[in-house]
Design a protein around this motif. Structure first.
Motif, PDB file in Angstrom:
ATOM      1  N   SER A 188     -22.001 -25.834   1.142  1.00  0.00           N
ATOM      2  CA  SER A 188     -21.136 -25.885  -0.048  1.00  0.00           C
ATOM      3  C   SER A 188     -20.808 -27.421  -0.288  1.00  0.00           C
ATOM      4  CB  SER A 188     -19.726 -25.210   0.515  1.00  0.00           C
ATOM      5  OG  SER A 188     -19.257 -25.767   1.396  1.00  0.00           O
ATOM      6  N   LYS A 210     -18.598 -17.755  -5.596  1.00  0.00           N
ATOM      7  CA  LYS A 210     -17.388 -17.986  -4.983  1.00  0.00           C
ATOM      8  C   LYS A 210     -17.233 -17.395  -3.561  1.00  0.00           C
ATOM      9  CE  LYS A 210     -15.260 -18.742  -9.461  1.00  0.00           C
ATOM     10  NZ  LYS A 210     -14.209 -18.258 -10.460  1.00  0.00           N
ATOM     11  N   ASP A 241     -16.942 -12.804 -15.569  1.00  0.00           N
ATOM     12  CA  ASP A 241     -16.386 -12.577 -14.261  1.00  0.00           C
ATOM     13  C   ASP A 241     -16.415 -10.891 -14.169  1.00  0.00           C
ATOM     14  OD1 ASP A 241     -15.240 -12.162 -11.718  1.00  0.00           O
ATOM     15  OD2 ASP A 241     -13.708 -13.747 -12.215  1.00  0.00           O
ATOM     16  N   THR A 299      -9.340 -21.352 -11.748  1.00  0.00           N
ATOM     17  CA  THR A 299     -10.029 -20.619 -10.953  1.00  0.00           C
ATOM     18  C   THR A 299     -11.325 -21.400 -10.172  1.00  0.00           C
ATOM     19  OG1 THR A 299     -11.604 -19.765 -12.695  1.00  0.00           O
ATOM     20  CG2 THR A 299      -9.680 -18.384 -12.071  1.00  0.00           C
ATOM     21  N   SER A 300     -11.842 -22.291 -10.936  1.00  0.00           N
ATOM     22  CA  SER A 300     -12.921 -23.140 -10.270  1.00  0.00           C
ATOM     23  C   SER A 300     -12.608 -23.915  -8.949  1.00  0.00           C
ATOM     24  CB  SER A 300     -13.634 -24.041 -11.414  1.00  0.00           C
ATOM     25  OG  SER A 300     -14.126 -23.131 -12.400  1.00  0.00           O
ATOM     26  N   GLY A 306     -11.804 -21.491  -5.972  1.00  0.00           N
ATOM     27  CA  GLY A 306     -13.054 -21.422  -5.413  1.00  0.00           C
ATOM     28  C   GLY A 306     -13.502 -22.684  -4.566  1.00  0.00           C
ATOM     29  N   SER A 307     -13.370 -23.650  -4.936  1.00  0.00           N
ATOM     30  CA  SER A 307     -13.866 -24.882  -4.066  1.00  0.00           C
ATOM     31  C   SER A 307     -12.897 -25.080  -2.752  1.00  0.00           C
ATOM     32  CB  SER A 307     -14.354 -26.190  -4.736  1.00  0.00           C
ATOM     33  OG  SER A 307     -12.858 -26.461  -5.731  1.00  0.00           O
ATOM     34  N   ASN A 311     -13.448 -22.892  -0.140  1.00  0.00           N
ATOM     35  CA  ASN A 311     -14.638 -23.420   0.836  1.00  0.00           C
ATOM     36  C   ASN A 311     -14.216 -24.387   1.651  1.00  0.00           C
ATOM     37  OD1 ASN A 311     -16.444 -21.727  -0.596  1.00  0.00           O
ATOM     38  ND2 ASN A 311     -17.212 -22.934  -2.141  1.00  0.00           N
ATOM     39  N   HIS A 341     -14.486 -29.143  -7.894  1.00  0.00           N
ATOM     40  CA  HIS A 341     -15.438 -28.078  -8.292  1.00  0.00           C
ATOM     41  C   HIS A 341     -16.736 -28.668  -9.170  1.00  0.00           C
ATOM     42  CE1 HIS A 341     -17.428 -24.203  -8.441  1.00  0.00           C
ATOM     43  NE2 HIS A 341     -17.604 -24.403  -9.736  1.00  0.00           N
ATOM     44  N   ASP A 387     -20.941 -24.630  -5.926  1.00  0.00           N
ATOM     45  CA  ASP A 387     -21.018 -23.005  -5.504  1.00  0.00           C
ATOM     46  C   ASP A 387     -22.316 -22.371  -6.770  1.00  0.00           C
ATOM     47  OD1 ASP A 387     -18.903 -22.372  -3.936  1.00  0.00           O
ATOM     48  OD2 ASP A 387     -17.343 -22.922  -5.596  1.00  0.00           O
TER      49      ASP A 387
END
Ligand SMILES: [Zn+2]
Ligand SMILES: [Zn+2]
Ligand SMILES: [Zn+2]
Length: 599
Positions: free
Chosen positions: A319, A352, A377, A407-408, A411-412, A415, A421, A438
């Protein structure tokens, strides 16, 4: 009953009770056996003035009708007076919410769990106008014979012209699963899918369709082994190998240029790995590398974000942040360098989640016709503006852009990586750089400004303004049933709201007329419980039921006065025009025997 106990406890002291007018009236009735109108006025609290507004509803006064309906603009949690939106909610979801804003907005694809990465690939292929045109140009008899192409054409036709905001990809995925060639592995999916399409399309006689997969995605490489002694290449080195994607290492590498350097790097074959040269007729030191022989109009880079862990036989996701340019010069990478191979970033496929075998797949894809980026999505498609990761907040007031930023970031964080991100920085020669923790696949399309590129490849940019007849008919039918469903919902909703409105008016008009002045002799007793039900329920009781305020003889005892209201004749008439009479009490008899407990 607790109610009884409470009443007994709260019973006024005997001294006060004997002094009350009601007590005096009862005593007189008991001794004379005669009841006067004044006695009734007294014992049934008829004398109380019409309530002009109180908190809730005053039980002590039969002339108080407060609180039976909410005040103007007020609402209740259930029943007739709940908010209109809640009434409408009982009809189920509004099908028009599932409609696309316009066919300019791409449609989403429903999530099928295990195969959700397939949706990203399908959207990438659909958004490629050349590929789309190829599929639309297929002959109907080929579609009949090739179920995968048939389902793909139907899916594309819906993505193109359906009024729905998202399309069910299940029929297509099912057809794919029937084919043993396509397995459920995100990494291999694209290659296997493209080779299946290539096979199926080969039966077509339409030029732009027959070889569309090869024409768009196929390039070639050769594995070159060169003898360090004689300098000759091995025989196998001249062999061209097709590729539909380039698999790049990203472990320890921070950007696409580094990964391409790694991919094309020269490996030394020394010591134990020495190579046996055909010309030198002996084992010699040599070098080995991959040479890029030809490039397709669309280059897919698979980023090896998932590394196999031999110890646990599982895959681990890398990642780390990886950056890639908005514009990429691939000409210099060719074994025969050329200046005419400039590529534009066309799509980014994103995974993601931290686990290699689960998580969520989304795709950011550029609309070739206008440069607009969209996030796909599954069912949801949101605008990213003219930036692959959405325009920065502040620069743009578009809500969709900011949502995608949010949302990005999530996602990170998931991780365990708190770094941004993605970020963009301007570089002088090749435009913007982007980065992602990602992204697992990048799609680059040869620049349309690259004139030679377009000519050298046999790709026809067909107009997508209309679908072929055989596909259009099906979409027209689907759209018609969709419009029909929305129409039905709308009329159901209108009818419901109209009937709610009518009921409320009816209740309001009766309640407004309800109070009878103390001097009014033409009044009717009504059960408070029943009246409440009638005023509160969206579906009113069909008949008046006064049994709650009646005794076993059908009379109305004075002890029930807190459970009933005095209804004016006018309100009573109105009520009667709406409901039947089940049990009516309008003649009053006092039974002395029921009052003995006062004596
Ligand atoms: Zn009141
Ligand atoms: Zn040699
Ligand atoms: Zn009775």
């Amino acid at each position: 009953m607790s109610r009884h106990n409470t009443r007994n406890k709260n019973k006024r002291p005997r001294a006060d009770e004997s002094a009350s007018p009601s007590y005096a009236a009862l005593k007189r009735i008991h001794s004379t056996g005669a009841i006067t109108q004044d006695d009734i006025r007294q014992l049934y609290s008829v004398w109380k003035p019409v309530c002009q507004g109180c908190h809730g509803n005053t039980k002590d006064s039969p002339n108080c009708f407060c609180g039976l309906i909410p005040t103007t603009g007020g609402a209740r949690k259930t029943g007739l007076w709940q908010k209109n939106g809640e009434h409408v909610g009982s009809l189920g979801p509004d099908p028009s919410k599932d409609l696309r804003a316009s066919t300019e907005t791409p449609a989403g694809l429903t999530n099928l769990g295990a195969t959700c990465y397939a949706n990203s690939i399908l959207q990438c292929l659909y958004m490629n106008t050349s590929f789309r045109s190829g599929i639309f140009s297929l002959e109907p008899d080929i579609l009949k014979k090739q179920p995968v192409l048939d389902q793909l054409a139907r899916l594309f036709a819906q993505l193109h012209s359906s009024k729905m905001a998202f399309i069910d990809s299940a029929p297509f995925i099912k057809t794919l699963e029937l084919d043993n060639g396509v397995q459920q592995d995100s990494h291999e999916f694209l290659t296997l899918f493209l080779s299946l399409l290539e096979r199926s399309l080969s039966y077509s006689k339409v030029t732009v369709a027959k070889t569309i997969v090869q024409d768009l995605f196929r390039g070639s490489v050769s594995h070159v082994t060169r003898c360090s002694s004689c300098g000759r290449d091995s025989e196998a080195s001249s062999k061209m190998e097709d590729f539909y994607e380039l698999e790049l290492n990203i472990k320890g590498l921070s950007n696409l240029e580094e990964s391409l350097d790694d991919y094309l790097s020269v490996e030394a074959l020394n010591g134990e790995n020495q190579y046996s040269c055909e010309s030198c007729q002996k084992r010699v030191d040599a070098t080995r590398c991959i040479k890029l022989r030809s490039l397709p109009p669309v280059v897919n880079f698979q980023l090896k974000r998932y590394v196999f862990l031999p110890k646990t036989t599982t895959k681990k996701k890398i990642s780390s942040s990886f950056s890639f340019p908005g514009q990429l010069d691939m000409g210099k990478r060719l074994s025969d360098p050329s200046s005419n191979y400039i590529y534009d970033l066309a799509a980014i496929l994103i995974h993601k989640g931290s686990a290699a075998n689960s998580g969520h797949y989304v795709a950011h894809i550029k609309d070739e016709s206008n440069g607009h980026w969209w996030e796909f999505d599954d069912e949801c498609v949101s605008s990213l503006g003219f930036h692959p990761f959405g325009e920065k907040p502040g620069k743009s007031s578009d809500k969709a852009d900011q949502k995608s930023e949010g949302t990005s970031t999530e996602g990170s964080v998931a991780n365990g990586n708190n770094s941004s991100h993605h970020e963009a920085a301007l570089t002088s020669n090749m435009g913007e750089m982007f980065s992602s923790t990602d992204a697992y696949m990048l799609m680059y399309k040869r620049s349309s400004k690259d004139e030679n590129g377009i000519k050298s490849n046999n790709i026809v940019e067909a107009s997508n303004s209309s679908l072929p007849r055989h596909l259009m008919d099906e979409i027209d039918a689907l759209n018609a049933s969709c419009v029909n469903e929305c129409g039905e919902y709308l009329s159901k909703k209108d009818n419901l709201l109209a009937s709610i409105q009518e009921r409320r008016q009816e209740v309001k008009s009766v309640i407004t007329e309800a109070p009878a002045t103390p001097d009014d002799d033409s009044y009717f007793w009504i059960s408070l419980d029943w009246l409440r039900q009638w005023a509160d329920n969206a579906t009113p009781p069909s008949s008046i039921d006064n049994s709650p305020i009646q005794c076993e003889h059908g009379k109305v005892p004075a002890s029930k006065v807190t459970s009933m209201k005095r209804l004016s004749a006018k309100a009573w008439e109105k009520l009667l025009s709406k409901v039947r009479i089940f049990s009516i009490c309008w003649i009053l008899f006092l039974r002395i025997v029921s009052l003995t407990r006062f004596a």
